[in-house]
Write a protein that holds these residues in place. Structure first.
Motif, PDB file in Angstrom:
ATOM      1  N   LEU A  76       0.833  -1.214   0.000  1.00 20.50           N
ATOM      2  CA  LEU A  76       0.000   0.000   0.000  1.00 20.50           C
ATOM      3  C   LEU A  76       0.861   1.255   0.000  1.00 20.50           C
ATOM      4  O   LEU A  76       0.543   2.231  -0.691  1.00 20.50           O
ATOM      5  CB  LEU A  76      -0.936   0.012   1.214  1.00 20.50           C
ATOM      6  CG  LEU A  76      -2.082  -0.989   1.235  1.00 20.50           C
ATOM      7  CD1 LEU A  76      -2.928  -0.780   2.479  1.00 20.50           C
ATOM      8  CD2 LEU A  76      -2.941  -0.886  -0.005  1.00 20.50           C
ATOM      9  N   MET A  77       1.957   1.237   0.755  1.00 23.49           N
ATOM     10  CA  MET A  77       2.842   2.404   0.795  1.00 23.49           C
ATOM     11  C   MET A  77       3.494   2.632  -0.572  1.00 23.49           C
ATOM     12  O   MET A  77       3.645   3.766  -1.017  1.00 23.49           O
ATOM     13  CB  MET A  77       3.924   2.239   1.867  1.00 23.49           C
ATOM     14  CG  MET A  77       3.406   2.217   3.277  1.00 23.49           C
ATOM     15  SD  MET A  77       2.455   3.688   3.663  1.00 23.49           S
ATOM     16  CE  MET A  77       1.524   3.130   5.052  1.00 23.49           C
ATOM     17  N   LYS A  78       3.879   1.542  -1.250  1.00 20.44           N
ATOM     18  CA  LYS A  78       4.490   1.672  -2.578  1.00 20.44           C
ATOM     19  C   LYS A  78       3.492   2.224  -3.591  1.00 20.44           C
ATOM     20  O   LYS A  78       3.871   2.942  -4.513  1.00 20.44           O
ATOM     21  CB  LYS A  78       5.020   0.323  -3.065  1.00 20.44           C
ATOM     22  CG  LYS A  78       6.300  -0.100  -2.364  1.00 20.44           C
ATOM     23  CD  LYS A  78       6.852  -1.350  -2.965  1.00 20.44           C
ATOM     24  CE  LYS A  78       7.843  -0.979  -4.033  1.00 20.44           C
ATOM     25  NZ  LYS A  78       8.576  -2.124  -4.552  1.00 20.44           N
ATOM     26  N   GLU A  79       2.218   1.894  -3.439  1.00 22.35           N
ATOM     27  CA  GLU A  79       1.173   2.399  -4.332  1.00 22.35           C
ATOM     28  C   GLU A  79       0.656   3.771  -3.900  1.00 22.35           C
ATOM     29  O   GLU A  79      -0.256   4.308  -4.511  1.00 22.35           O
ATOM     30  CB  GLU A  79      -0.002   1.417  -4.388  1.00 22.35           C
ATOM     31  CG  GLU A  79       0.258   0.208  -5.245  1.00 22.35           C
ATOM     32  CD  GLU A  79       0.368   0.564  -6.720  1.00 22.35           C
ATOM     33  OE1 GLU A  79      -0.437   1.384  -7.211  1.00 22.35           O
ATOM     34  OE2 GLU A  79       1.257   0.017  -7.382  1.00 22.35           O
ATOM     35  N   ASN A  80       1.211   4.297  -2.806  1.00 26.20           N
ATOM     36  CA  ASN A  80       0.831   5.609  -2.271  1.00 26.20           C
ATOM     37  C   ASN A  80      -0.649   5.656  -1.871  1.00 26.20           C
ATOM     38  O   ASN A  80      -1.341   6.650  -2.093  1.00 26.20           O
ATOM     39  CB  ASN A  80       1.161   6.723  -3.267  1.00 26.20           C
ATOM     40  CG  ASN A  80       1.290   8.075  -2.594  1.00 26.20           C
ATOM     41  OD1 ASN A  80       1.508   8.142  -1.384  1.00 26.20           O
ATOM     42  ND2 ASN A  80       1.154   9.136  -3.345  1.00 26.20           N
ATOM     43  N   ILE A  81      -1.130   4.567  -1.284  1.00 20.75           N
ATOM     44  CA  ILE A  81      -2.490   4.523  -0.736  1.00 20.75           C
ATOM     45  C   ILE A  81      -2.379   4.876   0.738  1.00 20.75           C
ATOM     46  O   ILE A  81      -1.818   4.120   1.528  1.00 20.75           O
ATOM     47  CB  ILE A  81      -3.127   3.138  -0.940  1.00 20.75           C
ATOM     48  CG1 ILE A  81      -3.271   2.864  -2.428  1.00 20.75           C
ATOM     49  CG2 ILE A  81      -4.465   3.060  -0.237  1.00 20.75           C
ATOM     50  CD1 ILE A  81      -3.760   1.492  -2.756  1.00 20.75           C
ATOM     51  N   LEU A  82      -2.893   6.032   1.107  1.00 23.58           N
ATOM     52  CA  LEU A  82      -2.694   6.564   2.454  1.00 23.58           C
ATOM     53  C   LEU A  82      -3.927   6.376   3.326  1.00 23.58           C
ATOM     54  O   LEU A  82      -4.526   7.337   3.796  1.00 23.58           O
ATOM     55  CB  LEU A  82      -2.320   8.048   2.370  1.00 23.58           C
ATOM     56  CG  LEU A  82      -1.082   8.367   1.527  1.00 23.58           C
ATOM     57  CD1 LEU A  82      -0.882   9.856   1.416  1.00 23.58           C
ATOM     58  CD2 LEU A  82       0.134   7.698   2.129  1.00 23.58           C
ATOM     59  N   LEU A  83      -4.314   5.125   3.547  1.00 23.88           N
ATOM     60  CA  LEU A  83      -5.395   4.827   4.478  1.00 23.88           C
ATOM     61  C   LEU A  83      -4.779   4.438   5.808  1.00 23.88           C
ATOM     62  O   LEU A  83      -3.852   3.632   5.855  1.00 23.88           O
ATOM     63  CB  LEU A  83      -6.255   3.678   3.948  1.00 23.88           C
ATOM     64  CG  LEU A  83      -7.068   3.973   2.695  1.00 23.88           C
ATOM     65  CD1 LEU A  83      -7.732   2.698   2.206  1.00 23.88           C
ATOM     66  CD2 LEU A  83      -8.109   5.026   2.982  1.00 23.88           C
ATOM     67  N   ASN A  84      -5.316   4.999   6.896  1.00 19.25           N
ATOM     68  CA  ASN A  84      -4.752   4.645   8.193  1.00 19.25           C
ATOM     69  C   ASN A  84      -5.270   3.288   8.667  1.00 19.25           C
ATOM     70  O   ASN A  84      -6.169   2.701   8.071  1.00 19.25           O
ATOM     71  CB  ASN A  84      -5.014   5.748   9.232  1.00 19.25           C
ATOM     72  CG  ASN A  84      -6.475   5.974   9.497  1.00 19.25           C
ATOM     73  OD1 ASN A  84      -7.315   5.105   9.238  1.00 19.25           O
ATOM     74  ND2 ASN A  84      -6.795   7.144  10.012  1.00 19.25           N
ATOM     75  N   ARG A  85      -4.697   2.797   9.736  1.00 20.46           N
ATOM     76  CA  ARG A  85      -5.015   1.450  10.207  1.00 20.46           C
ATOM     77  C   ARG A  85      -6.447   1.323  10.706  1.00 20.46           C
ATOM     78  O   ARG A  85      -7.060   0.276  10.565  1.00 20.46           O
ATOM     79  CB  ARG A  85      -4.010   1.038  11.280  1.00 20.46           C
ATOM     80  CG  ARG A  85      -2.674   0.710  10.677  1.00 20.46           C
ATOM     81  CD  ARG A  85      -1.545   0.709  11.706  1.00 20.46           C
ATOM     82  NE  ARG A  85      -0.277   0.429  11.071  1.00 20.46           N
ATOM     83  CZ  ARG A  85       0.454   1.340  10.436  1.00 20.46           C
ATOM     84  NH1 ARG A  85       0.027   2.586  10.350  1.00 20.46           N
ATOM     85  NH2 ARG A  85       1.594   1.003   9.886  1.00 20.46           N
ATOM     86  N   LYS A  86      -6.970   2.391  11.277  1.00 19.94           N
ATOM     87  CA  LYS A  86      -8.355   2.354  11.758  1.00 19.94           C
ATOM     88  C   LYS A  86      -9.314   2.134  10.585  1.00 19.94           C
ATOM     89  O   LYS A  86     -10.225   1.292  10.649  1.00 19.94           O
ATOM     90  CB  LYS A  86      -8.686   3.665  12.473  1.00 19.94           C
ATOM     91  CG  LYS A  86     -10.084   3.729  13.025  1.00 19.94           C
ATOM     92  CD  LYS A  86     -10.317   5.045  13.740  1.00 19.94           C
ATOM     93  CE  LYS A  86     -11.717   5.136  14.295  1.00 19.94           C
ATOM     94  NZ  LYS A  86     -11.952   6.404  14.991  1.00 19.94           N
ATOM     95  N   VAL A  87      -9.117   2.863   9.511  1.00 22.75           N
ATOM     96  CA  VAL A  87      -9.987   2.749   8.339  1.00 22.75           C
ATOM     97  C   VAL A  87      -9.810   1.385   7.678  1.00 22.75           C
ATOM     98  O   VAL A  87     -10.787   0.732   7.292  1.00 22.75           O
ATOM     99  CB  VAL A  87      -9.691   3.897   7.348  1.00 22.75           C
ATOM    100  CG1 VAL A  87     -10.411   3.685   6.042  1.00 22.75           C
ATOM    101  CG2 VAL A  87     -10.086   5.228   7.958  1.00 22.75           C
ATOM    102  N   LEU A  88      -8.560   0.924   7.553  1.00 24.63           N
ATOM    103  CA  LEU A  88      -8.316  -0.392   6.954  1.00 24.63           C
ATOM    104  C   LEU A  88      -8.984  -1.499   7.763  1.00 24.63           C
ATOM    105  O   LEU A  88      -9.524  -2.450   7.204  1.00 24.63           O
ATOM    106  CB  LEU A  88      -6.814  -0.657   6.839  1.00 24.63           C
ATOM    107  CG  LEU A  88      -6.085   0.120   5.748  1.00 24.63           C
ATOM    108  CD1 LEU A  88      -4.588  -0.056   5.886  1.00 24.63           C
ATOM    109  CD2 LEU A  88      -6.552  -0.312   4.381  1.00 24.63           C
ATOM    110  N   SER A  89      -8.960  -1.368   9.077  1.00 27.16           N
ATOM    111  CA  SER A  89      -9.595  -2.358   9.941  1.00 27.16           C
ATOM    112  C   SER A  89     -11.102  -2.391   9.712  1.00 27.16           C
ATOM    113  O   SER A  89     -11.708  -3.468   9.605  1.00 27.16           O
ATOM    114  CB  SER A  89      -9.292  -2.032  11.401  1.00 27.16           C
ATOM    115  OG  SER A  89     -10.039  -2.835  12.257  1.00 27.16           O
ATOM    116  N   GLU A  90     -11.721  -1.220   9.640  1.00 28.04           N
ATOM    117  CA  GLU A  90     -13.161  -1.146   9.391  1.00 28.04           C
ATOM    118  C   GLU A  90     -13.519  -1.733   8.021  1.00 28.04           C
ATOM    119  O   GLU A  90     -14.503  -2.456   7.886  1.00 28.04           O
ATOM    120  CB  GLU A  90     -13.645   0.306   9.470  1.00 28.04           C
ATOM    121  CG  GLU A  90     -13.616   0.892  10.870  1.00 28.04           C
ATOM    122  CD  GLU A  90     -14.605   0.220  11.789  1.00 28.04           C
ATOM    123  OE1 GLU A  90     -15.748  -0.033  11.370  1.00 28.04           O
ATOM    124  OE2 GLU A  90     -14.235  -0.059  12.939  1.00 28.04           O
TER     125      GLU A  90
END
Length: 125
Positions: free
Chosen positions: A72-86
């Protein structure tokens, strides 16, 4: 703090800690230290829970947490862990799309074998 404020904060304490000013002052002071410490610990615990939830979701798709986040970091997707968990809990198809993007971005994700499901075995007696 004056006596009135201390006894107000000590309301609900057990024994003399609720009405004896000297003991109440010590107990209130310690309670405030605990609340200060635990406000920080709560943030730490929640982050840990989010990571566990993301890891469980990614492993269902054959990727581990570290490789998923790196992709995700290499693709520059900046979702935080809280959102990814949801997303992992409530929107599995969207999460699978994120896992696929991460898998394509990071070559370490491609060698992973998807977990197999065991067939239901029933024994009739």
């Amino acid at each position: 703090m004056n006596k009135k404020e201390i006894l107000k904060l000590a309301k609900g304490f057990r024994g003399r800690a609720k009405n004896c000013i000297r003991i109440a002052r010590e107990r209130v002071e310690k309670a405030l230290q605990y609340s200060y410490r635990d406000r920080r610990n709560k943030k730490r615990d929640m982050r840990s829970l989010w990571i566990q939830s993301i890891n469980a979701g990614t492993r269902q798709h054959g990727v581990n947490y570290g490789n998923f986040m790196h992709g995700l970091m290499k693709e520059n997707i900046l979702l935080n862990r809280k959102v990814l968990s949801e997303i992992s809990m409530h929107e599995p198809y969207s999460f699978k799309a994120l896992v696929d993007i991460s898998r394509n971005a990071f070559p370490g994700n491609k060698n992973v074998v998807l977990p197999t499901r065991k067939a239901d075995v029933s024994i009739n007696v």
